[in-house]
Design a protein around this motif. Structure first.
Motif, PDB file in Angstrom:
ATOM      1  N   LEU A 104     -22.344  12.315  13.818  1.00 24.08           N
ATOM      2  CA  LEU A 104     -21.501  11.534  14.718  1.00 24.08           C
ATOM      3  C   LEU A 104     -22.347  10.739  15.719  1.00 24.08           C
ATOM      4  O   LEU A 104     -21.966   9.624  16.099  1.00 24.08           O
ATOM      5  CB  LEU A 104     -20.511  12.444  15.443  1.00 24.08           C
ATOM      6  N   LEU A 105     -23.488  11.293  16.109  1.00 23.30           N
ATOM      7  CA  LEU A 105     -24.419  10.543  16.961  1.00 23.30           C
ATOM      8  C   LEU A 105     -24.857   9.258  16.257  1.00 23.30           C
ATOM      9  O   LEU A 105     -24.805   8.168  16.827  1.00 23.30           O
ATOM     10  CB  LEU A 105     -25.656  11.394  17.248  1.00 23.30           C
ATOM     11  N   TYR A 106     -25.287   9.414  14.999  1.00 21.85           N
ATOM     12  CA  TYR A 106     -25.780   8.249  14.256  1.00 21.85           C
ATOM     13  C   TYR A 106     -24.649   7.273  13.945  1.00 21.85           C
ATOM     14  O   TYR A 106     -24.800   6.055  14.118  1.00 21.85           O
ATOM     15  CB  TYR A 106     -26.464   8.695  12.957  1.00 21.85           C
ATOM     16  N   ALA A 107     -23.513   7.795  13.504  1.00 21.26           N
ATOM     17  CA  ALA A 107     -22.370   6.934  13.177  1.00 21.26           C
ATOM     18  C   ALA A 107     -21.890   6.190  14.420  1.00 21.26           C
ATOM     19  O   ALA A 107     -21.458   5.031  14.333  1.00 21.26           O
ATOM     20  CB  ALA A 107     -21.235   7.763  12.575  1.00 21.26           C
ATOM     21  N   LYS A 141     -33.095   9.364  10.713  1.00 23.54           N
ATOM     22  CA  LYS A 141     -31.785   9.839  10.228  1.00 23.54           C
ATOM     23  C   LYS A 141     -31.887  10.657   8.951  1.00 23.54           C
ATOM     24  O   LYS A 141     -31.125  11.595   8.747  1.00 23.54           O
ATOM     25  CB  LYS A 141     -30.843   8.654  10.041  1.00 23.54           C
ATOM     26  N   GLU A 142     -32.842  10.302   8.062  1.00 27.41           N
ATOM     27  CA  GLU A 142     -32.957  11.027   6.783  1.00 27.41           C
ATOM     28  C   GLU A 142     -33.302  12.507   7.004  1.00 27.41           C
ATOM     29  O   GLU A 142     -32.989  13.343   6.161  1.00 27.41           O
ATOM     30  CB  GLU A 142     -34.039  10.382   5.906  1.00 27.41           C
ATOM     31  N   LYS A 143     -33.926  12.806   8.130  1.00 28.11           N
ATOM     32  CA  LYS A 143     -34.331  14.181   8.437  1.00 28.11           C
ATOM     33  C   LYS A 143     -33.150  15.020   8.939  1.00 28.11           C
ATOM     34  O   LYS A 143     -33.118  16.227   8.755  1.00 28.11           O
ATOM     35  CB  LYS A 143     -35.443  14.131   9.500  1.00 28.11           C
ATOM     36  N   TYR A 144     -32.166  14.358   9.550  1.00 28.72           N
ATOM     37  CA  TYR A 144     -31.092  15.077  10.237  1.00 28.72           C
ATOM     38  C   TYR A 144     -29.729  14.981   9.546  1.00 28.72           C
ATOM     39  O   TYR A 144     -28.865  15.818   9.774  1.00 28.72           O
ATOM     40  CB  TYR A 144     -30.945  14.549  11.672  1.00 28.72           C
ATOM     41  N   LEU A 145     -29.530  13.954   8.731  1.00 26.28           N
ATOM     42  CA  LEU A 145     -28.213  13.712   8.131  1.00 26.28           C
ATOM     43  C   LEU A 145     -28.209  14.031   6.646  1.00 26.28           C
ATOM     44  O   LEU A 145     -29.262  13.996   5.984  1.00 26.28           O
ATOM     45  CB  LEU A 145     -27.798  12.248   8.316  1.00 26.28           C
ATOM     46  N   ASN A 146     -27.021  14.300   6.126  1.00 29.65           N
ATOM     47  CA  ASN A 146     -26.801  14.448   4.696  1.00 29.65           C
ATOM     48  C   ASN A 146     -27.285  13.182   3.979  1.00 29.65           C
ATOM     49  O   ASN A 146     -26.948  12.066   4.376  1.00 29.65           O
ATOM     50  CB  ASN A 146     -25.290  14.676   4.478  1.00 29.65           C
ATOM     51  N   HIS A 147     -28.077  13.375   2.917  1.00 25.87           N
ATOM     52  CA  HIS A 147     -28.712  12.240   2.230  1.00 25.87           C
ATOM     53  C   HIS A 147     -27.667  11.243   1.704  1.00 25.87           C
ATOM     54  O   HIS A 147     -27.826  10.021   1.866  1.00 25.87           O
ATOM     55  CB  HIS A 147     -29.571  12.750   1.074  1.00 25.87           C
ATOM     56  N   ARG A 148     -26.616  11.760   1.078  1.00 28.24           N
ATOM     57  CA  ARG A 148     -25.592  10.868   0.511  1.00 28.24           C
ATOM     58  C   ARG A 148     -24.897  10.073   1.616  1.00 28.24           C
ATOM     59  O   ARG A 148     -24.615   8.885   1.457  1.00 28.24           O
ATOM     60  CB  ARG A 148     -24.578  11.683  -0.297  1.00 28.24           C
ATOM     61  N   MET A 152     -24.629   5.987   2.009  1.00 27.19           N
ATOM     62  CA  MET A 152     -23.329   5.313   2.072  1.00 27.19           C
ATOM     63  C   MET A 152     -23.183   4.485   3.345  1.00 27.19           C
ATOM     64  O   MET A 152     -22.582   3.416   3.330  1.00 27.19           O
ATOM     65  CB  MET A 152     -22.187   6.334   1.969  1.00 27.19           C
ATOM     66  N   LEU A 153     -23.741   4.982   4.444  1.00 30.84           N
ATOM     67  CA  LEU A 153     -23.619   4.267   5.717  1.00 30.84           C
ATOM     68  C   LEU A 153     -24.546   3.061   5.798  1.00 30.84           C
ATOM     69  O   LEU A 153     -24.230   2.086   6.477  1.00 30.84           O
ATOM     70  CB  LEU A 153     -23.927   5.216   6.885  1.00 30.84           C
TER      71      LEU A 153
END
Length: 221
Positions: A104-107, A141-148, A152-153
């Motif tokens: 949610l931080l990144y989004a 972001k790749e380290k903290y978020l779901n890869h898929r 998609m984002l």
């Protein structure tokens, strides 16, 4: 200004609920639009306008990824609502909520201008866990978020032709349209000349005569 930098448990709870509702409305809206667009694709295929159908299907595929990302983000928001006490009572980010908070931080950084609830939550989680951590999540972001979810984002790639053809085939089947994908130009020898828009004859390259072959390399004697 000072208040904007402080974490508010009440504000976070309210905007998590509002975000769930927002995603529900956006999902319904996009799903309804997708139904209309699929009918348009079927009509284009029926009228033998496969290239136009392919372009529209590419848009439908991108929207399907958007819908999937909305679904994931909504689940994260619902999870945080259920575990809000963990957010509120702990100064440090606990593992059981980390993935949801980071998403949610990144989004919020990415889509805050489009979805106001995400903008507020981005500010709240930044206030809670610090600007440095928020920046770290955004930059890595790749380290903290779901890869898929990251793909998609952020992906701007055109959908693969195999995915486009699968969509075309399934849409044609759903609407009872007889459809066999045409091989892409060059797949089996030279592509046929395009057809003139006005008189319906095969149109060679500009300046070339009708039925002219492409220049052929001389064969060895």
């Amino acid at each position: 200004e000072q208040n904007a930098r402080k974490y508010s448990a009440d504000k976070t709870k309210v905007h998590l609920k509002m975000l769930c509702n927002r995603f529900q409305l956006l999902t319904q809206k996009k799903a309804n639009l997708a139904k209309q667009q699929k009918r348009q694709v079927a009509t284009l295929l029926r009228d033998d306008k496969e290239q136009n159908a392919r372009i529209l299907v590419e848009h439908i595929i991108r929207e399907d990824y958007t819908l999937e990302s909305y679904g994931i983000l909504r689940q994260y928001a619902e999870m945080l609502l259920a575990r809000l006490e963990v957010v509120n009572s702990e100064d440090h980010l606990k593992p059981e909520i980390a993935e949801a908070v980071c998403a949610l931080l990144y989004a919020g950084w990415l889509y805050g201008s489009e979805i106001p609830e995400l903008k507020v939550l981005h500010a709240q989680f930044t206030a809670k866990y610090g600007k440095e951590y928020a920046q770290e999540v955004i930059e890595n972001k790749e380290k903290y978020l779901n890869h898929r979810l990251v793909r998609m984002l952020t992906s701007t790639q055109v959908p693969d032709p195999s995915v486009v053809e699968l969509y075309l085939t399934e849409i044609a089947k759903a609407y009872g349209v007889d459809f066999t994908p045409k091989p892409p130009p060059g797949a089996f020898g030279a592509a046929p000349d395009p057809i003139s828009s006005t008189i319906g004859i095969a149109l060679p390259l500009p300046g070339m005569p009708v039925n002219s072959a492409e220049p052929v390399a001389p064969q060895p004697a």
